[in-house]
Design an enzyme around this catalytic site. Structure first.
Site, PDB file in Angstrom:
ATOM      1  NE  ARG A 207      -2.833  -1.385   3.328  1.00 34.84           N
ATOM      2  CZ  ARG A 207      -3.135  -2.670   3.542  1.00 34.84           C
ATOM      3  NH1 ARG A 207      -3.805  -3.349   2.642  1.00 34.84           N
ATOM      4  NH2 ARG A 207      -2.788  -3.268   4.647  1.00 34.84           N
ATOM      5  CG  PHE A 223      -8.745  -9.639  -7.794  1.00 26.47           C
ATOM      6  CD1 PHE A 223      -9.657 -10.681  -7.871  1.00 26.47           C
ATOM      7  CD2 PHE A 223      -7.861  -9.453  -8.855  1.00 26.47           C
ATOM      8  CE1 PHE A 223      -9.674 -11.540  -8.968  1.00 26.47           C
ATOM      9  CE2 PHE A 223      -7.881 -10.299  -9.961  1.00 26.47           C
ATOM     10  CZ  PHE A 223      -8.783 -11.346 -10.018  1.00 26.47           C
ATOM     11  CG  ASP A 245     -13.852  -7.600  -4.416  1.00 27.57           C
ATOM     12  OD1 ASP A 245     -12.650  -7.656  -4.090  1.00 27.57           O
ATOM     13  OD2 ASP A 245     -14.684  -8.475  -4.095  1.00 27.57           O
ATOM     14  CG  ASP A 292      -3.965  -8.456  -3.557  1.00 27.93           C
ATOM     15  OD1 ASP A 292      -3.360  -9.547  -3.531  1.00 27.93           O
ATOM     16  OD2 ASP A 292      -4.286  -7.843  -2.515  1.00 27.93           O
ATOM     17  CB  CYS A 332      -1.890 -14.556  -1.504  1.00 30.38           C
ATOM     18  SG  CYS A 332      -3.603 -14.836  -1.918  1.00 30.38           S
TER      19      CYS A 332
HETATM   20  N1  SAH Z   1      -6.204  -6.012  -2.444  1.00 37.42           N
HETATM   21  C1  SAH Z   1      -7.104  -6.235  -1.337  1.00 37.42           C
HETATM   22  C2  SAH Z   1      -7.259  -7.702  -1.006  1.00 37.42           C
HETATM   23  C3  SAH Z   1      -7.828  -8.555  -2.123  1.00 37.42           C
HETATM   24  S1  SAH Z   1      -8.416 -10.091  -1.576  1.00 37.42           S
HETATM   25  C4  SAH Z   1      -6.600  -5.459  -0.133  1.00 37.42           C
HETATM   26  O1  SAH Z   1      -5.390  -5.226  -0.041  1.00 37.42           O
HETATM   27  O2  SAH Z   1      -7.411  -5.111   0.717  1.00 37.42           O
HETATM   28  C5  SAH Z   1      -9.161 -10.745  -2.989  1.00 37.42           C
HETATM   29  C6  SAH Z   1     -10.508 -10.132  -3.349  1.00 37.42           C
HETATM   30  O3  SAH Z   1     -10.878 -10.680  -4.595  1.00 37.42           O
HETATM   31  C7  SAH Z   1     -11.655 -10.417  -2.415  1.00 37.42           C
HETATM   32  O4  SAH Z   1     -12.199  -9.198  -1.991  1.00 37.42           O
HETATM   33  C8  SAH Z   1     -12.691 -11.204  -3.270  1.00 37.42           C
HETATM   34  O5  SAH Z   1     -14.026 -10.803  -3.000  1.00 37.42           O
HETATM   35  C9  SAH Z   1     -12.302 -10.787  -4.638  1.00 37.42           C
HETATM   36  N2  SAH Z   1     -12.589 -11.722  -5.748  1.00 37.42           N
HETATM   37  C10 SAH Z   1     -12.450 -13.063  -5.787  1.00 37.42           C
HETATM   38  N3  SAH Z   1     -12.665 -13.527  -7.032  1.00 37.42           N
HETATM   39  C11 SAH Z   1     -12.954 -12.450  -7.814  1.00 37.42           C
HETATM   40  C12 SAH Z   1     -13.233 -12.267  -9.198  1.00 37.42           C
HETATM   41  N4  SAH Z   1     -13.253 -13.302 -10.032  1.00 37.42           N
HETATM   42  N5  SAH Z   1     -13.446 -11.015  -9.645  1.00 37.42           N
HETATM   43  C13 SAH Z   1     -13.413  -9.964  -8.791  1.00 37.42           C
HETATM   44  N6  SAH Z   1     -13.137 -10.075  -7.481  1.00 37.42           N
HETATM   45  C14 SAH Z   1     -12.901 -11.297  -6.992  1.00 37.42           C
END
Ligand code: SAH
Length: 388
Positions: A207, A223, A245, A292, A332
């Site tokens: 971040r 994401f 998301d 992510d 991850c």
């Molecule tokens: N970058 C964020 C964490 C991401 S976690 C941070 O730092 O706060 C991964 C996220 O991907 C989750 O919120 C989940 O809801 C979302 N997700 C999972 N599969 C997805 C998809 N196919 N398209 C969009 N979002 C997705």
């Protein structure tokens, strides 16, 4: 007490302080109640340490102490050392959220403890740790004196342990969401229905990077979860930061995080959408894309399919990003190590037909330490890519 005895030649991992014992390494298993802590001996009878055992789990045993240390004293010391590792690194006036205990990374398999301001959130993954929970709670309560303690053990993997998924208030008043500060930036953390324990603390250092890199850029946060990268990008001077998301609840909290930071509603668009489809939109005009995704490989047999998924989104991002642009891409899954992830990025670049260079490599934040004796604790890897 009856001990677990390992097979000759199968005790090397435990001698090297790796925490896991698979059933194939065990010669004698005494009568015991699942979840009990038992001594572990080598084939020659020497004491290697203590672990908790569960016949139902694919990882039959998890070590909580090595050598002749009595297990309870070792657990106490692991908790104290975990707290000592974090002490002094954080100025609570600037950053008041951190991971206190990172499972095997801190020598405590099955246990995660995160502190959000004065709210402690616990996640227990295994039956053995469930039985040790009263001890751990006593130690953490005495050390951090939290206002409330919330358990977020809503992990599907608990079923394999013979446990239900569990969300509960363990102490204090119920907390739906808590306001934290990270690097001076406020965020809402949802504890009622958020993911993980509520916030991706492991991305703290990324971040900061996004904030440093974003000036003058049009950012796509794919994401996005609750929008923390979008907030950082805008505070760092991004022209725009759009968030995508699939979770409507996450997008809702992302909008609240914009408000909390005084960011105007038109500083970014919010999409409740699937990133795989969203990235096929021809009309994107971003020059900084953040990817992510959640762990695509949750077990070893998922790795091939996971790599295909990682490759697809990276190829699409490389094709879509305005050149010269940046892509900050993460995985991850601990089953996909850094070398494999770099190969995936290479494949994606090749298929996208773009020139791609790695500028920096990233890992999980330092309150998620990697235990050198237990390399599986290294799970988050990220590359900052330059695409021109
Ligand atoms: N970058 C964020 C964490 C991401 S976690 C941070 O730092 O706060 C991964 C996220 O991907 C989750 O919120 C989940 O809801 C979302 N997700 C999972 N599969 C997805 C998809 N196919 N398209 C969009 N979002 C997705």
């Amino acid at each position: 007490m009856n001990a677990v005895v390992l097979k000759p030649g199968r005790d090397k991992a435990v001698r090297n302080k790796h925490h896991w014992i698979f059933s194939g390494a065990i010669r004698d298993l005494p009568d015991f109640e699942n979840g009990a802590v038992l001594p572990v001996r080598g084939a020659g009878g020497d004491l290697l340490g203590h672990g908790y055992f569960n016949r139902k789990s694919s990882i039959t045993g998890r070590m909580v102490s090595f050598g002749s240390d009595p297990p309870e004293a070792a657990i106490r010391r692991s908790v104290e050392r975990a707290l000592a590792l974090r002490a002094g690194f954080f100025d609570p006036a600037v950053t008041n959220a951190r991971r206190l205990i990172n499972a095997e990374g801190d020598g405590l398999p099955g246990l995660i403890a995160d502190l959000y301001d004065d709210v402690l959130v616990l996640q227990v993954a295994t039956l053995g740790m469930e039985k040790l929970k009263p001890l751990v709670l006593e130690l953490l309560t005495a050390a951090v004196r939290p206002r409330s303690i919330v358990e977020r053990s809503d992990l599907p993997t608990r079923r394999e342990e013979g446990l239900e998924e569990s969300e509960a208030l363990l102490a204090g008043e119920p907390v739906e969401k808590v306001r934290i500060l990270e690097a001076g930036i406020p965020y809402w953390v949802g504890l009622a229905q958020g993911q993980k324990t509520g916030f991706y603390l492991d991305q703290r250092e990324s971040r900061r990077l996004v904030r440093e890199l974003a000036a003058g850029r049009r950012v796509l946060n794919a994401f996005s979860y609750t929008g923390s990268f979008s907030v950082c990008a805008l505070l760092g001077g991004a022209v725009r930061a759009d968030s995508v998301d699939t979770s409507a609840a996450a997008i809702g909290l992302a909008q609240e995080n914009f408000e909390l930071n005084g960011l105007s509603a038109d500083s970014g668009l919010f999409f409740t959408a699937d990133v795989f489809e969203f990235l096929r939109e021809p009309a994107l005009d971003h020059d900084f894309i953040i990817l992510d995704p959640p762990a695509f490989a949750k077990k070893r047999t998922d790795v091939v399919a996971a790599c295909r998924g990682y490759k697809d989104i990276n190829r699409l991002a490389m094709q879509r990003v305005r050149a010269p642009g940046l892509v900050l891409t993460f995985s991850c899954s601990h089953f996909v190590d850094e070398a494999l992830f770099q190969q995936v990025v290479f494949q994606a670049a090749h298929e996208a037909g773009r020139r791609v260079r790695i500028l920096q490599k990233h890992r999980q934040a330092f309150d998620h330490p990697v235990n050198v004796y237990h390399p599986e604790t290294a799970y988050l890897k990220g590359f900052l890519l330059y695409v021109d």
